[in-house]
Write a protein that holds these residues in place. Structure first.
Motif, PDB file in Angstrom:
ATOM      1  N   TRP A 331     -14.597  12.848   7.646  1.00 34.12           N
ATOM      2  CA  TRP A 331     -13.280  12.328   8.004  1.00 34.12           C
ATOM      3  C   TRP A 331     -12.669  11.469   6.897  1.00 34.12           C
ATOM      4  N   ALA A 332     -13.393  10.474   6.430  1.00 35.84           N
ATOM      5  CA  ALA A 332     -12.819   9.548   5.455  1.00 35.84           C
ATOM      6  C   ALA A 332     -12.478  10.257   4.153  1.00 35.84           C
ATOM      7  N   PHE A 333     -13.328  11.227   3.741  1.00 43.60           N
ATOM      8  CA  PHE A 333     -13.106  11.926   2.472  1.00 43.60           C
ATOM      9  C   PHE A 333     -11.807  12.719   2.509  1.00 43.60           C
ATOM     10  N   TYR A 334     -11.623  13.492   3.559  1.00 43.38           N
ATOM     11  CA  TYR A 334     -10.412  14.323   3.634  1.00 43.38           C
ATOM     12  C   TYR A 334      -9.196  13.509   4.064  1.00 43.38           C
ATOM     13  N   SER A 335      -9.409  12.428   4.776  1.00 46.38           N
ATOM     14  CA  SER A 335      -8.289  11.549   5.105  1.00 46.38           C
ATOM     15  C   SER A 335      -7.701  10.941   3.838  1.00 46.38           C
ATOM     16  N   GLU A 336      -8.575  10.578   2.909  1.00 48.34           N
ATOM     17  CA  GLU A 336      -8.088  10.050   1.633  1.00 48.34           C
ATOM     18  C   GLU A 336      -7.354  11.136   0.845  1.00 48.34           C
ATOM     19  N   GLN A 337      -7.791  12.388   0.983  1.00 49.32           N
ATOM     20  CA  GLN A 337      -7.100  13.476   0.295  1.00 49.32           C
ATOM     21  C   GLN A 337      -5.686  13.639   0.847  1.00 49.32           C
ATOM     22  N   VAL A 338      -5.543  13.556   2.166  1.00 51.35           N
ATOM     23  CA  VAL A 338      -4.208  13.625   2.767  1.00 51.35           C
ATOM     24  C   VAL A 338      -3.355  12.454   2.298  1.00 51.35           C
ATOM     25  N   ARG A 339      -3.961  11.279   2.254  1.00 52.46           N
ATOM     26  CA  ARG A 339      -3.216  10.094   1.817  1.00 52.46           C
ATOM     27  C   ARG A 339      -2.737  10.259   0.367  1.00 52.46           C
ATOM     28  N   ARG A 340      -3.574  10.859  -0.467  1.00 50.16           N
ATOM     29  CA  ARG A 340      -3.175  11.098  -1.860  1.00 50.16           C
ATOM     30  C   ARG A 340      -2.087  12.161  -1.959  1.00 50.16           C
ATOM     31  N   ASP A 341      -2.306  13.281  -1.258  1.00 48.40           N
ATOM     32  CA  ASP A 341      -1.414  14.415  -1.428  1.00 48.40           C
ATOM     33  C   ASP A 341      -0.060  14.215  -0.756  1.00 48.40           C
ATOM     34  N   GLU A 342      -0.058  13.607   0.425  1.00 47.45           N
ATOM     35  CA  GLU A 342       1.191  13.494   1.181  1.00 47.45           C
ATOM     36  C   GLU A 342       1.920  12.177   0.960  1.00 47.45           C
ATOM     37  N   PHE A 343       1.166  11.128   0.631  1.00 45.05           N
ATOM     38  CA  PHE A 343       1.806   9.821   0.499  1.00 45.05           C
ATOM     39  C   PHE A 343       1.692   9.251  -0.913  1.00 45.05           C
ATOM     40  N   GLY A 344       0.975   9.950  -1.778  1.00 46.40           N
ATOM     41  CA  GLY A 344       0.836   9.463  -3.148  1.00 46.40           C
ATOM     42  C   GLY A 344       0.017   8.198  -3.254  1.00 46.40           C
ATOM     43  N   THR A 518      -5.853  -4.690 -18.320  1.00 48.40           N
ATOM     44  CA  THR A 518      -4.577  -4.694 -19.053  1.00 48.40           C
ATOM     45  C   THR A 518      -3.597  -5.736 -18.561  1.00 48.40           C
ATOM     46  N   GLY A 519      -3.802  -6.236 -17.338  1.00 53.25           N
ATOM     47  CA  GLY A 519      -2.845  -7.176 -16.765  1.00 53.25           C
ATOM     48  C   GLY A 519      -1.599  -6.511 -16.226  1.00 53.25           C
ATOM     49  N   GLU A 520      -1.548  -5.187 -16.261  1.00 54.43           N
ATOM     50  CA  GLU A 520      -0.367  -4.473 -15.783  1.00 54.43           C
ATOM     51  C   GLU A 520      -0.273  -4.575 -14.264  1.00 54.43           C
ATOM     52  N   PRO A 521       0.969  -4.668 -13.733  1.00 51.38           N
ATOM     53  CA  PRO A 521       1.127  -4.677 -12.274  1.00 51.38           C
ATOM     54  C   PRO A 521       0.849  -3.294 -11.693  1.00 51.38           C
ATOM     55  N   LEU A 522       0.768  -3.225 -10.390  1.00 53.03           N
ATOM     56  CA  LEU A 522       0.621  -1.933  -9.732  1.00 53.03           C
ATOM     57  C   LEU A 522       1.777  -1.016 -10.120  1.00 53.03           C
ATOM     58  N   PRO A 523       1.526   0.264 -10.208  1.00 54.95           N
ATOM     59  CA  PRO A 523       2.622   1.195 -10.507  1.00 54.95           C
ATOM     60  C   PRO A 523       3.767   1.041  -9.514  1.00 54.95           C
ATOM     61  N   ASP A 524       4.970   1.226 -10.006  1.00 49.39           N
ATOM     62  CA  ASP A 524       6.147   1.087  -9.156  1.00 49.39           C
ATOM     63  C   ASP A 524       6.016   1.966  -7.911  1.00 49.39           C
ATOM     64  N   GLY A 525       6.408   1.398  -6.789  1.00 53.77           N
ATOM     65  CA  GLY A 525       6.435   2.155  -5.540  1.00 53.77           C
ATOM     66  C   GLY A 525       5.123   2.187  -4.791  1.00 53.77           C
ATOM     67  N   THR A 526       4.062   1.573  -5.352  1.00 58.24           N
ATOM     68  CA  THR A 526       2.761   1.637  -4.678  1.00 58.24           C
ATOM     69  C   THR A 526       2.816   0.984  -3.298  1.00 58.24           C
ATOM     70  N   ALA A 527       3.402  -0.199  -3.228  1.00 56.30           N
ATOM     71  CA  ALA A 527       3.459  -0.900  -1.943  1.00 56.30           C
ATOM     72  C   ALA A 527       4.232  -0.084  -0.917  1.00 56.30           C
ATOM     73  N   GLU A 528       5.357   0.510  -1.340  1.00 53.84           N
ATOM     74  CA  GLU A 528       6.153   1.311  -0.413  1.00 53.84           C
ATOM     75  C   GLU A 528       5.354   2.507   0.075  1.00 53.84           C
ATOM     76  N   ARG A 529       4.584   3.117  -0.830  1.00 54.47           N
ATOM     77  CA  ARG A 529       3.774   4.265  -0.415  1.00 54.47           C
ATOM     78  C   ARG A 529       2.656   3.830   0.533  1.00 54.47           C
ATOM     79  N   LEU A 530       2.083   2.650   0.278  1.00 54.02           N
ATOM     80  CA  LEU A 530       1.057   2.135   1.190  1.00 54.02           C
ATOM     81  C   LEU A 530       1.629   1.892   2.580  1.00 54.02           C
ATOM     82  N   ARG A 531       2.835   1.329   2.630  1.00 51.56           N
ATOM     83  CA  ARG A 531       3.464   1.105   3.934  1.00 51.56           C
ATOM     84  C   ARG A 531       3.776   2.436   4.615  1.00 51.56           C
ATOM     85  N   ALA A 532       4.287   3.382   3.853  1.00 54.93           N
ATOM     86  CA  ALA A 532       4.617   4.685   4.438  1.00 54.93           C
ATOM     87  C   ALA A 532       3.372   5.376   4.973  1.00 54.93           C
ATOM     88  N   ALA A 533       2.249   5.153   4.297  1.00 53.25           N
ATOM     89  CA  ALA A 533       0.995   5.798   4.701  1.00 53.25           C
ATOM     90  C   ALA A 533       0.280   5.050   5.820  1.00 53.25           C
TER      91      ALA A 533
END
Length: 674
Positions: A331-344, A518-533
């Motif tokens: 479950w967790a393995f393929y759930s993460e795949q859906v989260r990657r593929d559908e929600f980025g 690197t000190g770089e922030p999260l890629p743009d839109g990550t938080a929005e994608r997390l909320r959407a997912a």
């Protein structure tokens, strides 16, 4: 008095800041003498209260009882945190001796007829609201403890309490042993494909620490779901890890706890009947904010049906992605795949942005600073009970001292699973004390020199447990009984759940989620994608939680005289009756490792996370509607609710904060059940 007794560090309050226990001076040999001295001292203090020839008053009876037992409180607050966080064989031996003694001592206090009578004789006139509440709660405590039973009833009650205390200690210690024994040792690194370089280094270090000359060790966290299941490519490896997790406590070795659990359920049922209740669940829920056992079922039962339907839909989708029927270890393995593929969203790939120190100092502490004006100074000069534990002094915005916060974040073989908050010292105006709170987590410790990179779930846990710590630190009450988190069990999770809302709050996230190299922030839109997912997987998450909560209730709705011969068959029947027996969605905790309910004080109370979430989700909606992360909002939440402890009715505290009763709509929306 012997020299050893007079040198015992528990006999007097610590002189360290906020009475932080002097861990450098505490030895294992100090605990038993301290408990003995504490038992004797409090019984003498109670004897003096009951022998007082003057009429009973609040001061000479109720407040006097609150002042009693200082030595015992100091010893118990330290010992039981150590037993959970660093339970060496020596500590476990002491725990086995002291647990039934402590239960007997509690009975000696609350079954004392003379003390009870003085409480009944205290006049209410002239008391302020907190004093009147303390008197009323004290009278209720005597009644709930069984002071009205006849001599034979009290004798049996004492026997039951002592036996249950001993069994709970055995259960907890066996769960710790079973979790360590069930860790999965792997020699062939190719079987661990999917784990990051940092994960592999941590697993290798864990193997060496456990005595393996080579290979990798996948240690287990307490819940059923194991983080590595999200990334392990090898399906058989996932199956091995999952079966190790769900099999804990139910094998044929000395870590089996099924018989202990069944015996405890039977004894709790007998005790409930003795005290006039139909079952242990009725007895346990009576002092909570939930009005009745029926009300709890009325909330959970319809949610269970809806959640199970959602989980089945999710399973079909995952099966289509996998190309085969989904098992629990898939479950967790393929759930993460859906989260990657559908929600980025790739949660595993986010770990480099979640480094422990940054999450703590630039996230957890930063949110508390913005919301409440708090300041934090690490006190490396103050020793804790283990080298991994860190100490911070916490200040109000005006620079005044608030208390101390300890963080114990790494897993070890002597620490029980899960995460929790404890108090070494509780705030109280009566004693003139400030709070000393500790958070315990179980994050795998990386090799020396390597960063501690957290999973997203571990970030959530950091914020959650600090919500408990704030509840303790902000306490501003008169009496220890009402301090901080000493609130009903089904309310205590509410402030901690609210604190999770700041994880993805833009200003907070931008401040802590920086790439550790690197000190770089999260890629743009990550938080929005997390909320959407966030709605994806709620069928699974809600079902696994409700399965555990309803299993808890099933164990504690047994009528007196019932014995369970086959605990695993009982478990299966309970899940089927509740409609949550989905093979691919096992309960968050099973009987073999359900430490919350058999050894953690949550018997018939695991429902409280969902019960509290109604208040939590509604509070999050309130914050969003009223400007979010602002000092004004923080001050309101602190003054009307967090600081009040149990000095006011908890649901009234919520009304004082929100201006109304709670609404369930935000919870249903959050869980995808609207």
């Amino acid at each position: 008095m012997t020299e050893e007794a007079t040198s015992n560090p528990f006999l007097a309050a610590s002189t360290l800041p906020c009475q932080l226990p002097d861990f450098a001076a505490i030895r294992d040999a100090d605990y038993l003498p301290a408990f003995e001295a504490g038992f004797a001292a409090q019984l003498a203090e109670i004897a003096a209260i009951t022998a007082n020839p003057k009429p009973a008053t609040f001061g000479n009876t109720v407040a006097a009882l609150e002042r009693s037992g200082a030595v015992l409180t100091r010893a118990a607050n330290v010992f039981f945190n150590i037993a959970a966080a660093h339970g060496t064989p020596a500590i476990q031996e002491i725990e086995q001796q002291i647990a039934p003694r402590l239960a007997a001592h509690a009975d000696a206090v609350l079954l004392n007829a003379g003390l009870h009578q003085r409480f009944l004789n205290v006049p209410v006139d002239g008391l302020d609201p907190e004093q009147a509440r303390l008197l009323d709660e004290g009278r209720k405590a005597f009644t709930r403890a069984g002071v009205g039973l006849d001599a034979a009833g009290q004798e049996r009650l004492r026997e039951l309490n002592g036996e249950l205390s001993s069994l709970g200690t055995q259960y907890s210690q066996r769960v710790l042993q079973g979790g360590n024994d069930a860790a999965v040792h792997v020699e062939d690194v190719s079987e661990l494909d999917g784990l990051s370089r940092d994960d592999l280094a941590t697993a290798a270090a864990a193997a060496r620490a456990a005595g393996h000359a080579s290979g990798y060790l996948l240690t287990l966290i307490l819940p059923t779901a194991q983080p590595a299941l999200e990334v392990l490519v090898n399906r058989d490896m996932r199956r091995r890890l999952h079966l190790a997790s769900v099999g804990r406590g139910s094998g044929t070795d000395s870590s089996n706890v099924l018989g202990l659990a069944a015996t405890m359920a039977t004894l709790r049922a007998e005790r409930a009947a003795l005290l006039g209740h139909g079952c242990e669940a009725e007895r346990a829920i009576e002092p909570q904010t939930a009005p009745s056992l029926e009300a709890v079922h009325a909330m959970l039962t319809p949610l269970a049906g809806a959640a199970a339907r959602n989980a089945r839909v999710e399973a079909e989708k995952l099966g289509a992605v996998a190309g085969h029927a989904i098992e629990a270890w898939d479950w967790a393995f393929y759930s993460e795949q859906v989260r990657r593929d559908e929600f980025g969203v790739d949660l595993a790939a986010l770990r480099p942005w979640f480094e422990l120190d940054s999450v703590l100092e630039n996230g957890v502490f930063y949110a508390a600073s913005r919301l409440y004006g708090l300041g934090f100074t690490e006190r490396t000069d103050l020793a804790a009970y283990h080298p991994d534990v860190r100490v911070w002094e916490v200040f109000n915005e005006d620079g005044s001292a608030l208390g101390l916060f300890l963080g114990d974040y790494y897993t070890r073989g002597t620490k029980r699973g899960g995460a929790w908050m404890n108090s070494f010292v509780e705030q109280s105006a009566l004693e003139g004390t400030s709070a000393v709170a500790v958070n315990n987590l179980n994050i795998p410790k990386p090799p020396a020199g390597e960063p501690t990179l957290l999973t997203y779930d571990e970030v959530v846990t950091c914020f959650h447990e600090f919500g408990h710590a704030l509840h303790g630190l902000f306490s501003d009450v008169g009496y220890p009984k009402f301090s901080g988190t000493n609130v009903p069990r089904d309310f205590v999770e509410y402030p901690s759940q609210v604190n999770e809302m700041w994880i993805l709050w833009p200003e907070v996230l931008a401040n802590y989620a920086r790439h550790h190299k690197t000190g770089e922030p999260l890629p743009d839109g990550t938080a929005e994608r997390l909320r959407a997912a966030s709605l994806w997987g709620q069928g699974f998450a809600t079902t696994e939680y409700l399965a555990a909560a309803l299993l808890d209730l099933a164990w504690h709705e047994l009528p007196a005289g019932t014995t369970v011969e086959d605990p695993l068959a009982f478990e299966a029947a309970a899940l089927a009756a509740a409609g949550v027996d989905l093979p691919a969605v096992p309960p968050r905790y099973r009987t073999g490792y359900f430490n919350h309910i058999f050894a953690g004080g949550y018997a018939a109370g695991y429902y409280s996370y969902m019960w509290s979430e109604v208040l939590d989700a509604d509070t999050v909606a309130w914050f969003k509607a009223n400007g979010g992360l602002s000092r004004a909002n923080g001050d309101r939440f602190r003054s009307t609710l967090l600081s009040r402890g149990f000095s006011v009715d908890p649901l009234q505290a919520f009304r004082d904060f929100a201006g109304r009763d709670a609404d369930t709509a935000p919870l249903l929306a959050r869980r995808g059940l609207a």
